[in-house]
Design an enzyme around this catalytic site. Structure first.
Site, PDB file in Angstrom:
ATOM      1  CB  CYS A 146      -0.967   0.007   1.226  1.00  0.00           C
ATOM      2  SG  CYS A 146      -1.879  -1.516   1.419  1.00  0.00           S
ATOM      3  CG  HIS A 271      -3.278   4.597   5.177  1.00  0.00           C
ATOM      4  ND1 HIS A 271      -2.918   4.313   3.871  1.00  0.00           N
ATOM      5  CD2 HIS A 271      -3.285   3.218   5.612  1.00  0.00           C
ATOM      6  CE1 HIS A 271      -2.859   3.052   3.634  1.00  0.00           C
ATOM      7  NE2 HIS A 271      -3.148   2.226   4.614  1.00  0.00           N
ATOM      8  CG  HIS A 305      -6.409   0.511   0.309  1.00  0.00           C
ATOM      9  ND1 HIS A 305      -5.422   1.404  -0.317  1.00  0.00           N
ATOM     10  CD2 HIS A 305      -6.132   0.199   1.606  1.00  0.00           C
ATOM     11  CE1 HIS A 305      -4.399   1.138   0.225  1.00  0.00           C
ATOM     12  NE2 HIS A 305      -4.685   0.324   1.489  1.00  0.00           N
TER      13      HIS A 305
END
Length: 382
Positions: A146, A271, A305
């Protein structure tokens, strides 16, 4: 930029500031019932002479490149192809095409004639862009799940500071695939309802796809990458260090690198995955360093995401906030159910009344990855 919100900077920013989000649905091009934020706009075709790189991931990159290709061409003409680098972050590359090929192998006993391993090789993302543009400087892909494309931006800045390159085409892309969707579902990390970051009712994230590319140079500009901070938890293969101490280190390092104080930050792109542990960790880290005053929000309820593309995509969103496309200095609302977790400290989550109190100068963007690979990017007007 290209993501679930659109395929132009103006459209993406307008939708994000308005608090709009598309309804995640199972992607029609995958055999999966798991909802996700797919890119629904038509993607460019990979040129015939580069068919070995033909995959959705590279088509997303090509869509992002189309928006800045004239600037890249100008840089090539100015600096020379050997002085331009390419750094891309990705975690999926073209694995969806590999999945399709394996399904054909199981059904027929042979791989499709059109399949090439380059389609799914991680390094193929940077190789494709370099080959497409005939760029002959360093070209490589970073894959740290990520935080991949946030690390790519940090790598591009090092190439410039070391004098290896005079310009770098840098960013990230990730495309939806069964490996990602089923893998996150197996971890229990996919929401059964909605992406609801920092709520007491949060139950997981939603996966998205997209791409963002920057042309980075040493030339003075209106918006710059002013600070980079990185840290490594090494706490657990997927869970973050619960106290948020290493995430704090990454944010503090970005501030120190830019010589900026916490109170000077105008906006934090969290985030904000809406997973139970990650939100709790980030809440502690942000609260410890910034208190409850700095405006912040998560963009993942709007984009999903985007994993390997998230760092570059969310840095791009911050770039848009600072650009002349946002003359009213508006801030993006935090999309959630408004029910705070009583175990969390209060953060200044942006509401719909989101006009900035003053001209925006500095934004911080967080990317916290599996294994505790943490990166914070500080973008602003130098």
């Amino acid at each position: 930029m290209v993501c679930a919100l659109g395929d132009s900077r103006a459209d993406i920013l307008a939708a994000w500031l308005a608090g709009l989000s598309v309804l995640p649905v199972p992607p029609s091009w995958l055999d999966s019932a798991i909802p996700a934020f797919g890119v629904l706009t038509e993607l460019p075709v990979i040129p015939t002479h580069l068919k070995q790189y033909d995959c959705r991931n590279n088509r997303l990159l090509l869509s992002a490149l189309d928006q800045i290709e004239s600037s890249v061409g100008t840089a090539i003409a100015h600096y020379g192809a050997g002085r331009i680098g390419v750094v891309v972050g990705t975690s999926t590359s073209g694995i969806a095409e590999g999945e399709t090929a394996v399904q054909a192998l199981k059904a027929s006993g042979s791989m499709p004639a059109s399949y090439r391993y380059k389609q799914q090789e991680l390094g193929g993302a940077a190789e494709f862009l370099a080959a497409h543009l005939d760029i002959r400087g360093p070209a490589y892909t970073v894959s740290t799940t990520c935080s991949s494309s946030a690390n790519a931006l940090a790598s591009a800045r090092r190439l410039l500071r070391l004098g290896v390159c005079d310009a770098v085409l840098v960013g990230g892309a990730d495309s939806l695939c069964l490996t990602t969707l089923e893998g996150f579902a197996a971890l229990g990390a996919i929401s059964k309802t909605r992406c609801n970051p920092f709520s007491k009712n949060r139950d997981g994230t939603m996966i998205g796809e997209g791409a963002a590319l920057f042309l980075m140079t040493r030339e003075p500009g209106a918006i710059a990458l002013l600070g980079v901070g990185a840290s490594a938890d090494a706490y657990h293969i997927s869970a973050p260090r619960p106290d948020g101490s290493c995430a704090t280190l990454a944010m503090q390092a970005a501030l120190d690198d830019a010589r900026i104080k916490p109170e000077q930050i105008d906006y934090i792109n969290l985030h904000g995955t809406a997973t139970w542990q990650n939100d709790a960790m980030e809440n502690r880290a942000v609260g410890r360093l910034f208190g409850g005053d700095t405006p912040c929000s998560s963009s993942k309820p709007s984009t999903g995401h985007c994993l390997g593309a998230a760092g570059a995509l969310e840095a791009g969103l911050c770039w848009l906030l600072l650009s002349d496309l946002n003359p009213a200095n508006r801030l993006p609302p935090h999309q959630w159910d408004g029910e705070p977790d009583p175990d969390m400290v209060r953060l200044n989550l942006v509401g719909l009344e989101n006009q900035g109190p003053k001209p925006l100068q500095y934004c911080l963007s967080n990317s916290f990855s599996f294994g505790g690979n943490n990166v914070s990017l500080l973008i602003g007007h130098p």
